[in-house]
Scaffold this active site. Structure first.
Site, PDB file in Angstrom:
ATOM      1  N   GLU B  61       0.814  -1.222   0.000  1.00  0.00           N
ATOM      2  CA  GLU B  61       0.000   0.000   0.000  1.00  0.00           C
ATOM      3  C   GLU B  61       0.849   1.275   0.000  1.00  0.00           C
ATOM      4  OE1 GLU B  61      -0.953  -2.773   1.446  1.00  0.00           O
ATOM      5  OE2 GLU B  61      -2.925  -3.068   0.550  1.00  0.00           O
ATOM      6  N   HIS B 130     -12.488  -4.821   7.882  1.00  0.00           N
ATOM      7  CA  HIS B 130     -12.891  -4.688   6.476  1.00  0.00           C
ATOM      8  C   HIS B 130     -14.234  -3.977   6.352  1.00  0.00           C
ATOM      9  CE1 HIS B 130      -9.805  -7.781   5.899  1.00  0.00           C
ATOM     10  NE2 HIS B 130      -9.867  -7.572   4.607  1.00  0.00           N
TER      11      HIS B 130
END
Ligand SMILES: Cc1ncc(C[n+]2csc(CCOP(=O)(O)OP(=O)(O)O)c2C)c(N)n1
Lengths: 335, 326
Positions: B61, B130
Site C-alpha cells: 500500500e 474490512h
C-alpha cells in the site's frame, strides 16, 4: 571554466575543478547555516550534510538535468546540487520571503522543482516510493528520464524502502536508490540495529536489484558508479542501488555535538574529507594549489554574499499562510 | 447504453471515460488488471486499455500510493486503488504527511493530481478490519479532497471531476452500494466536487447524509412522511470541499437538523458540520441539532451486532420524531 588548467587531460581537470568548487560552495553554505542557527537566525532545526558533498555532487555530474531527484530532511546538498542557490536556501532557513519555498518549507523541505529536485521529505523513507512513481511516469511518457532517491542508512529498516525496491524491480523501472551511509541513524550506530554489514547494498539482491558500495567521499568514484547504474536504468535494464559510505561532520541535527562517536573514528573520517580527496585528485592531475585556492575564494564569496542578501530579505507576508494548499492557490475547504 | 447501471459498473465506467479522454490517466492497485478488481470495479479496463495503463501491483500500500504521488508530481494522473478503506492505514503516511502537504511546503512548486479510490463502509458482515467508514480519517488532514458518491450517475460524474482535479482526491466507494442500480450518467457528465444535492425536498427537518446513508435517510423520510413529518434530505456528496451553504439554506426553511453518519460519532464529519451550523446558523434553528452515527466501537461481525452499531432507518426515524416534538 575559469581557472581550468590545460593538462594532457584538460577536460577531466576542468570537470573535476568544477565539481570541487560545487562541493566547496555546499560546504560553506552548511557552515553558514550552522553559524546562523547558533546565532538564532535559523529557527527549528537543521540536518547538515557537510561531509556528504561528494554524493550529491558526484551523482549530479552523472545525471541529466531533467532527471528527478528526491531527498531527505538532510537535503541541503541535493537542493544545491540541482540548481538551488545558496541565497535561496539560506533565505528559506532564515524564514525569508525570498526562500526557496517561500519560507513554508524550511530546512527539512528544500525543493527546487524547476531543477526536477522534487523535494526533501522528513518522514524517513517516504520518498523512495515517490521516486519509483516518478520513474514509472518517465517510462509511461517515454522520456528516458531516471529518478534518484537519496536516503540514509536508517531508512533501510523502514517498510517503504522494501516496498519501493520490490515495486521498482518487478516493474523494471529506471530508478536509482542511493544510500548515504554515514554509519549512524540519529544517535545510534546503524550496525547496532541492522544485521547485515551494508544495510542497503546487502538487501538489494533480495529484490533482484544489483547492490553496489562506493567510497562516498570520492566525488569521481560516485560519479562513475552513478553513471554506470544510470546508464543501465536508462537503457531499460531496471533499477540500481548504490550505497555510498560517508560521514557527517556535524551532529545529527541542531547543536548535537555527536559525542557518541568515538574520537578515532571521527579523526579517521575527517582525514578522508571529500574536499581533501578531490584536492588530492586535482594535485595528481597537476593542478596548481593556487587554482584550487582561487576556487575556494570564489565559493567563499558566493556564500558570503548569499548570507548578506538573505539577512536583508523581508519576512513573508502573513497572508501567505493561507495560500498554496490547493492548485487554485488558495486554502478554501468549504462554501 | 443500458437504462440502468450498477454502482460498481459506474466506477469502471467513470474511470474508462477519463482514460479515453486523457492519456495521462493510469490505474494501479492490487488485482485491478485482468482480474477486474475484487469488487469488479475495474472490470473491462484492462481489456480496453491494456497493461500499459492498468497496472497490477504487489500488496504494497505504501508503494502504491507513494508511486502514485511520484507519478502525479511528474505529469501523470494516476488513479490508485486501495482495496478496502481500512487498508488506508497502511499508507497513512502518504495521505497524512506527504500528498496533502507537498504543494504547501514547497511554496506551490509541486502539484499532486491523483485519485486514491477505496471501498468503504460496513453493513456486509466483513468484521472490524474490512468494514470501517474511514472518511473521517481523511477529513482531519488539510489538503485532501474527499468524495463519497451515493448513486451510479454521481459515481461516474464525480470520478470525472476527481480525476480532472489538480488536487489530490480520496474517493470513497461504498461497499454496501456496489450492487445498487440507477440511471447511468449522460455523456460528458461531470459533478463538480463540493456541491451537495437536495435529493428530497421537505419543510420540517433537514437530514444530511453521505454515501450509503443517503438511501437510508430517504427511506426514513418516506416513513416519516406517513407520520406527517416532511423531511428534506441532502446528499452531501463531498466532505472537502464541504457544501455548508446548501445545508444552511435548507435550515432556513426547516429549522431542524439531523446528520446521518455511518462513521463513529467520535470525530465524525457531522461534528464539523453542526459546529458550522452552531457558528453561522444558530438563529436558523428552532431545536437542538441531532447526530445519528455509529457507536464508538470496532465494527462487530454478526449481523445483529453490526446492525446495533451502525445507523438504521429506525434509529433515524426515532431521532427525527423526537426532534420534531421538541
Ligand atoms: C518515520 C520516521 N521515524 C523517525 C523519524 C525521526 N528521525 C529523523 S532522522 C532519523 C535518523 C535517520 O537516519 P538515516 O536514515 O541514517 O539518515 P541520516 O540522518 O543519517 O542522514 C530519525 C530516526 C522520522 N523523521 N521519521
Amino acid at each position: 571554466m575559469t581557472g581550468a588548467t590545460r593538462t594532457p587531460d584538460g577536460r577531466e581537470t576542468a570537470e573535476l575543478l568544477a565539481l570541487y568548487e560545487e562541493m566547496a560552495v555546499i560546504r560553506r553554505t552548511e557552515k553558514a547555516a550552522h553559524d546562523l542557527f547558533l546565532s538564532g537566525l535559523v529557527k527549528g532545526t537543521t540536518h547538515l550534510a557537510a561531509g556528504h558533498e561528494a554524493v550529491a555532487v558526484g551523482a549530479g555530474a552523472a545525471l541529466r538535468d531533467d532527471d528527478y531527484v528526491f531527498a531527505t530532511y538532510r537535503g541541503h546538498h541535493h537542493a544545491l546540487a540541482r540548481g538551488a542557490t545558496p541565497e535561496e536556501c539560506l533565505a528559506e532557513l532564515m524564514s525569508r520571503a525570498s526562500g526557496l519555498c517561500g519560507a513554508k518549507g524550511g530546512s527539512m523541505h528544500l525543493t527546487k522543482a524547476s531543477g526536477n529536485m522534487l523535494g526533501s521529505y522528513a518522514i524517513v523513507g517516504a520518498h523512495l516510493p515517490m521516486a519509483v512513481g516518478a520513474a514509472w511516469s518517465a517510462r509511461l511518457r517515454g522520456t528516458r528520464q531516471i529518478a534518484v532517491a537519496f536516503f540514509g542508512d536508517g531508512a533501510t529498516n523502514i517498510g517503504a524502502f522494501h516496498e519501493a525496491l520490490n515495486l521498482a524491480a518487478v516493474w523494471k523501472l529506471p530508478v536509482l536508490f542511493v544510500c548515504e551511509n554515514n554509519l549512524y541513524m540519529e544517535y545510534t550506530p546503524i550496525a547496532d540495529v541492522t544485521a547485515v554489514a551494508n544495510p542497503a547494498a546487502d538487501r538489494a539482491p533480495a529484490y533482484g536489484i544489483p547492490g553496489e558500495t562506493v567510497d562516498g567521499n570520492d566525488v569521481v568514484a560516485v560519479r562513475e558508479a552513478v553513471a554506470r547504474l544510470a546508464g543501465r536504468a536508462r537503457a531499460g535494464d531496471g533499477p540500481g542501488l548504490l550505497e555510498a559510505r560517508t560521514y557527517r561532520h556535524y551532529g545529527h541535527s541542531r547543536a548535537d555535538p555527536a559525542t557518541y562517536r568515538p574520537a578515532e573514528e571521527v579523526e579517521r573520517w575527517l582525514k578522508h574529507d571529500p574536499l581533501d580527496v578531490a584536492r588530492g585528485r586535482l594535485a595528481g592531475l597537476g593542478v596548481p594549489a593556487e587554482t584550487v585556492t582561487a576556487a575556494d575564494a570564489r565559493a567563499e564569496a558566493v556564500v558570503q554574499a548569499a548570507v548578506e542578501a538573505a539577512k536583508k530579505a523581508p519576512a513573508p507576508d502573513p497572508r501567505e499562510a493561507l495560500t498554496d494548499v490547493w492548485a487554485d492557490g488558495g486554502a478554501r475547504w468549504r462554501t | 447504453m443500458a437504462d440502468v447501471i450498477t454502482y460498481r459498473q459506474a466506477v469502471a465506467e467513470g474511470i474508462a471515460r477519463e482514460m479515453r479522454r486523457d492519456p495521462a490517466v493510469v490505474c494501479l492497485g492490487e488485482d485491478i488488471g485482468a482480474a477486474g478488481g475484487v469488487f469488479r470495479t475495474t472490470a473491462g479496463l484492462h481489456e480496453e486499455f491494456g497493461p500499459g495503463r492498468v497496472w497490477d501491483t504487489p500488496i504494497s500500500e505504501q508503494a502504491i500510493v507513494g508511486a502514485a504521488m511520484g507519478a502525479a508530481m511528474t505529469g501523470m494522473r494516476p488513479v490508485a486503488e486501495i482495496m478496502f478503506s481500512d487498508f488506508l492505514a497502511c499508507c497513512w503516511d502518504y495521505l497524512a504527511n506527504e500528498i496533502p502537504k507537498v504543494r504547501y511546503m514547497t511554496g506551490g512548486q509541486v502539484t499532486v493530481p491523483l485519485v486514491v479510490r477505496t471501498a468503504n463502509g460496513g453493513g456486509l458482515g466483513f468484521g472490524a478490519q474490512h468494514s470501517q467508514a474511514t472518511e473521517n480519517w481523511a477529513l482531519t488532514v488539510p489538503g485532501l479532497k474527499i468524495a463519497a458518491p451515493a448513486t451510479p450517475a454521481d459515481v461516474t460524474g464525480m470520478m470525472a471531476a476527481a480525476i480532472r482535479s489538480d488536487d489530490p482526491v480520496v474517493f470513497f466507494e461504498h461497499k454496501g452500494l456496489f450492487a445498487t442500480k440507477g440511471p447511468p450518467a449522460p455523456p460528458d457528465h461531470v459533478v463538480e466536487l463540493g456541491h451537495a444535492a437536495v435529493v428530497r425536498e421537505g419543510d420540517d427537518v433537514t437530514l444530511v447524509a453521505l454515501a450509503s446513508m443517503v438511501p437510508l435517510a430517504l427511506t426514513a423520510a418516506e416513513r416519516l412522511a406517513e407520520e406527517g413529518i416532511d423531511a428534506e434530505v441532502i446528499d452531501l456528496r463531498c466532505l472537502v470541499p464541504l457544501d455548508a451553504m446548501t445545508v444552511l439554506g435548507s435550515l432556513a426553511k426547516t429549522s431542524r437538523l439531523v446528520t446521518v453518519e455511518e462513521n463513529p460519532y467520535q470525530g465524525g464529519w457531522g461534528g464539523t458540520l453542526v459546529s458550522i451550523v452552531a457558528d453561522e446558523g444558530f438563529g436558523l434553528l428552532d431545536a437542538p441539532v441531532r447526530r445519528v452515527a455509529a457507536a464508538c466501537v470496532p465494527l462487530p461481525f454478526a449481523d445483529v451486532l453490526e446492525a446495533e452499531v451502525i445507523p438504521s432507518v429506525d434509529k433515524v426515524v426515532a431521532k427525527v420524531r423526537d426532534l420534531t416534538a421538541y
